[in-house]
Scaffold this motif. Sequence first.
Motif, PDB file in Angstrom:
ATOM      1  N   ILE A  90      55.522  59.209  62.693  1.00 53.12           N
ATOM      2  CA  ILE A  90      55.151  57.893  63.218  1.00 53.12           C
ATOM      3  C   ILE A  90      55.723  57.691  64.611  1.00 53.12           C
ATOM      4  O   ILE A  90      55.022  57.260  65.526  1.00 53.12           O
ATOM      5  CB  ILE A  90      55.601  56.780  62.250  1.00 53.12           C
ATOM      6  CG1 ILE A  90      54.746  56.834  60.983  1.00 53.12           C
ATOM      7  CG2 ILE A  90      55.510  55.409  62.905  1.00 53.12           C
ATOM      8  CD1 ILE A  90      55.250  55.956  59.861  1.00 53.12           C
ATOM      9  N   VAL A  91      57.013  58.005  64.781  1.00 51.91           N
ATOM     10  CA  VAL A  91      57.657  57.805  66.082  1.00 51.91           C
ATOM     11  C   VAL A  91      57.084  58.735  67.143  1.00 51.91           C
ATOM     12  O   VAL A  91      56.852  58.332  68.273  1.00 51.91           O
ATOM     13  CB  VAL A  91      59.191  57.995  65.955  1.00 51.91           C
ATOM     14  CG1 VAL A  91      59.857  58.081  67.311  1.00 51.91           C
ATOM     15  CG2 VAL A  91      59.797  56.868  65.139  1.00 51.91           C
ATOM     16  N   LYS A  92      56.817  59.991  66.761  1.00 49.69           N
ATOM     17  CA  LYS A  92      56.371  60.979  67.746  1.00 49.69           C
ATOM     18  C   LYS A  92      54.886  60.875  68.084  1.00 49.69           C
ATOM     19  O   LYS A  92      54.489  61.045  69.230  1.00 49.69           O
ATOM     20  CB  LYS A  92      56.679  62.379  67.221  1.00 49.69           C
ATOM     21  CG  LYS A  92      56.438  63.479  68.225  1.00 49.69           C
ATOM     22  CD  LYS A  92      56.918  64.814  67.703  1.00 49.69           C
ATOM     23  CE  LYS A  92      56.700  65.903  68.727  1.00 49.69           C
ATOM     24  NZ  LYS A  92      57.176  67.196  68.257  1.00 49.69           N
ATOM     25  N   LYS A 106      62.099  61.110  56.195  1.00 50.50           N
ATOM     26  CA  LYS A 106      62.471  61.453  57.571  1.00 50.50           C
ATOM     27  C   LYS A 106      61.291  62.073  58.308  1.00 50.50           C
ATOM     28  O   LYS A 106      61.037  61.761  59.466  1.00 50.50           O
ATOM     29  CB  LYS A 106      63.658  62.415  57.564  1.00 50.50           C
ATOM     30  CG  LYS A 106      64.190  62.724  58.927  1.00 50.50           C
ATOM     31  CD  LYS A 106      65.427  63.601  58.869  1.00 50.50           C
ATOM     32  CE  LYS A 106      65.907  63.906  60.281  1.00 50.50           C
ATOM     33  NZ  LYS A 106      67.073  64.777  60.286  1.00 50.50           N
ATOM     34  N   LEU A 107      60.548  62.940  57.625  1.00 47.67           N
ATOM     35  CA  LEU A 107      59.375  63.566  58.226  1.00 47.67           C
ATOM     36  C   LEU A 107      58.318  62.519  58.574  1.00 47.67           C
ATOM     37  O   LEU A 107      57.749  62.535  59.667  1.00 47.67           O
ATOM     38  CB  LEU A 107      58.786  64.617  57.288  1.00 47.67           C
ATOM     39  CG  LEU A 107      57.510  65.317  57.766  1.00 47.67           C
ATOM     40  CD1 LEU A 107      57.769  66.085  59.050  1.00 47.67           C
ATOM     41  CD2 LEU A 107      56.999  66.258  56.690  1.00 47.67           C
ATOM     42  N   ALA A 108      58.072  61.599  57.655  1.00 49.08           N
ATOM     43  CA  ALA A 108      57.084  60.539  57.916  1.00 49.08           C
ATOM     44  C   ALA A 108      57.518  59.681  59.099  1.00 49.08           C
ATOM     45  O   ALA A 108      56.702  59.335  59.959  1.00 49.08           O
ATOM     46  CB  ALA A 108      56.899  59.684  56.667  1.00 49.08           C
ATOM     47  N   ALA A 109      58.795  59.340  59.152  1.00 49.13           N
ATOM     48  CA  ALA A 109      59.299  58.536  60.269  1.00 49.13           C
ATOM     49  C   ALA A 109      59.148  59.283  61.588  1.00 49.13           C
ATOM     50  O   ALA A 109      58.756  58.703  62.602  1.00 49.13           O
ATOM     51  CB  ALA A 109      60.759  58.167  60.025  1.00 49.13           C
ATOM     52  N   LEU A 169      50.997  55.807  70.938  1.00 50.07           N
ATOM     53  CA  LEU A 169      49.572  55.499  71.136  1.00 50.07           C
ATOM     54  C   LEU A 169      49.265  54.018  71.057  1.00 50.07           C
ATOM     55  O   LEU A 169      48.181  53.587  71.453  1.00 50.07           O
ATOM     56  CB  LEU A 169      48.749  56.230  70.069  1.00 50.07           C
ATOM     57  CG  LEU A 169      48.821  57.744  70.094  1.00 50.07           C
ATOM     58  CD1 LEU A 169      48.056  58.307  68.916  1.00 50.07           C
ATOM     59  CD2 LEU A 169      48.271  58.286  71.395  1.00 50.07           C
ATOM     60  N   ILE A 170      50.201  53.222  70.565  1.00 48.32           N
ATOM     61  CA  ILE A 170      49.919  51.810  70.333  1.00 48.32           C
ATOM     62  C   ILE A 170      49.617  51.075  71.634  1.00 48.32           C
ATOM     63  O   ILE A 170      48.583  50.412  71.750  1.00 48.32           O
ATOM     64  CB  ILE A 170      51.067  51.147  69.554  1.00 48.32           C
ATOM     65  CG1 ILE A 170      51.124  51.732  68.142  1.00 48.32           C
ATOM     66  CG2 ILE A 170      50.886  49.633  69.504  1.00 48.32           C
ATOM     67  CD1 ILE A 170      52.331  51.292  67.337  1.00 48.32           C
TER      68      ILE A 170
END
Length: 95
Positions: free
Chosen positions: A32-34, A26-29, A39-40
């Motif tokens: 990535i989302v935040k 959950k932390l990794a997700a 930035l993409i």
Amino acid sequence: MSVKSFVSGVVIEVIEDERTQAVAEKLAATVIVKYVAPLIAPAIATAVDKAFDRITDLNRDGKPDVQQVAEAAHDTVVNLLPPWLRGFVPAIPGL
């Protein structure tokens, strides 16, 4: 039982625990989302913009330099990332 082996056993149990793994996922997700996903689009837009800037100059030899375009895109993406994520961006092979 030594302190070292006790601590090692506790750490291994914590890492192998399903709840710990769920929290880590959950932390990794969230990271990535935040931090990464927003930035993409700007990274791609900036890379394309820099690519066209490079293509118009062409090192004054009249030939497109794909290596410089790739370097500019890579540098743009790396510079948009937070400093703590920059170390995880691999270098471009051959550059």
